[in-house]
Enzyme design. Structure first.
Site, PDB file in Angstrom:
ATOM      1  N   HIS A 307       0.812  -1.214   0.000  1.00  0.00           N
ATOM      2  CA  HIS A 307       0.000   0.000   0.000  1.00  0.00           C
ATOM      3  C   HIS A 307       0.848   1.268   0.000  1.00  0.00           C
ATOM      4  CE1 HIS A 307      -3.674   2.025  -0.027  1.00  0.00           C
ATOM      5  NE2 HIS A 307      -4.043   1.964   1.235  1.00  0.00           N
ATOM      6  N   ASP A 311      -2.466   2.029  -4.579  1.00  0.00           N
ATOM      7  CA  ASP A 311      -3.713   2.419  -3.927  1.00  0.00           C
ATOM      8  C   ASP A 311      -4.740   1.306  -4.027  1.00  0.00           C
ATOM      9  OD1 ASP A 311      -2.746   4.924  -3.251  1.00  0.00           O
ATOM     10  OD2 ASP A 311      -3.377   5.821  -5.159  1.00  0.00           O
TER      11      ASP A 311
END
Length: 336
Positions: A307, A311
């Site tokens: 992450h 996204d």
């Protein structure tokens, strides 16, 4: 200056040499290293030896003056992977020596094999350095199953290898990586490295632990080439003959826990990669199609991603792209 040439040997315990003067006053060049001395390593080899926690004294150098080259390290690793797992040997010899179940010790302590220790180190590294999240989806494999049934005999007769599911998943994954290049990238400090090639790691179980051989340039492989490579890697994993070169690198990984019966899992990243696809077992389940309940071969998919650079939106769409490619394989042929 040639690559891997030694420019200087620093001996910290000795005083600094005087400024070079006439030839007679110059210090003598360092003596060539002997078998009893620390071998001379280039910076690249030194990093590799340190990363793999190897003892350089045990490695035979084939370079100039016995210098250890990168190829020497790989040859040493290849030799080590052919040795039987000490875990299995120790347990088998200990338990095999007992005459009855009553004499079996309650505990056995054996050292980790080098491979198992390396796997543990990398898994912990991934958990500590990456922000790992997982997104899930399910895929209807009816179309893929029908294709396999329709062309199974012809494909095997033509190419000498069985048409499995993995080639479809590899092709679908490469197509998704082209559309979402961050899943094919890696983090290096504060930089993102975008890879312009698609080296797909295929997680394979072996008697010595999980190994991940690499399908190089998977985007250029046909279905038959992919199936042949995976079959060969599976055989090498079983007999412990995979080379260091075949296990190094990779830009994305596919792990198939379904072959062991896994219904759902959250795969861990293979650092420094930013994504890994988890496949699971195929179950005939009732699903709704066109307002009717039908039985279809369904599989849960899991995508774990870093992450820090990926996204959630991109990760979800990436997994949806793989789902769409598998539910309508003609998209892979038409490149749409």
């Amino acid at each position: 200056v040639e690559a891997d040439d030694v420019l200087a040997v620093i001996e910290p315990e000795k005083p600094a040499a005087r400024k070079p003067g006439p030839a007679a006053d110059r210090p003598a060049p360092p003596e060539k290293s002997t078998g009893s001395q620390e071998p001379v390593l280039t910076p690249a080899v030194r990093r590799l030896v340190k990363e793999l926690k190897l003892d350089p004294i045990k490695i035979t150098g084939t370079g100039k003056d016995g210098r250890i080259l990168k190829s020497d390290v790989m040859a040493y690793l290849d030799k080590q992977t052919s040795i039987r797992d000490p875990d299995a040997e120790t347990v088998a010899s200990t338990l095999g020596a007992t005459e009855s179940p009553a004499e079996t010790p309650a505990e056995q302590r054996v050292p980790m094999s080098r491979l198992r220790a390396r796997i543990a180190e990398r898994l912990v590294q991934a958990q500590q350095t990456a922000a790992i999240l997982t997104t899930f989806n399910e895929v209807n494999l009816q179309s893929v199953s029908e294709l396999r049934i329709r062309y199974r005999e012809t494909f095997e007769k033509e190419h000498g290898v069985r048409l499995g599911f993995m080639s479809f998943f590899v092709r679908a994954t490469v197509d998704a990586l082209k559309k979402f290049p961050l899943l094919n990238a890696s983090v290096d400090g504060t930089d993102i490295i975008y890879h312009g090639y698609y080296d797909i790691g295929i997680a394979v179980g072996s008697p010595r632990g999980l190994v991940v051989p690499i399908l190089r340039n998977a985007d250029e492989l046909s279905f038959a080439d992919t199936e042949k490579a995976i079959k060969q890697y599976g055989q090498k994993a079983q007999d412990g003959s995979l080379s260091y070169e075949e296990l190094s690198g990779g830009t994305f990984t596919i792990s198939n826990g379904g072959v062991y019966g896994s219904m759902l899992s959250t795969p861990i990243l293979n650092p420094p990669q930013s994504g890994i696809l988890g496949m699971h077992n195929i179950i005939q389940r009732p699903v709704a199609e066109n307002g009717e309940v039908v039985i279809r071969p369904m599989m849960y998919l899991a995508l774990s991603y870093d992450h820090r650079i990926v996204d959630g939106k991109d990760a979800v769409q990436f997994l949806v792209t793989i789902k769409e490619n598998l539910e309508d394989p003609s998209r892979l042929l038409l490149d749409i």
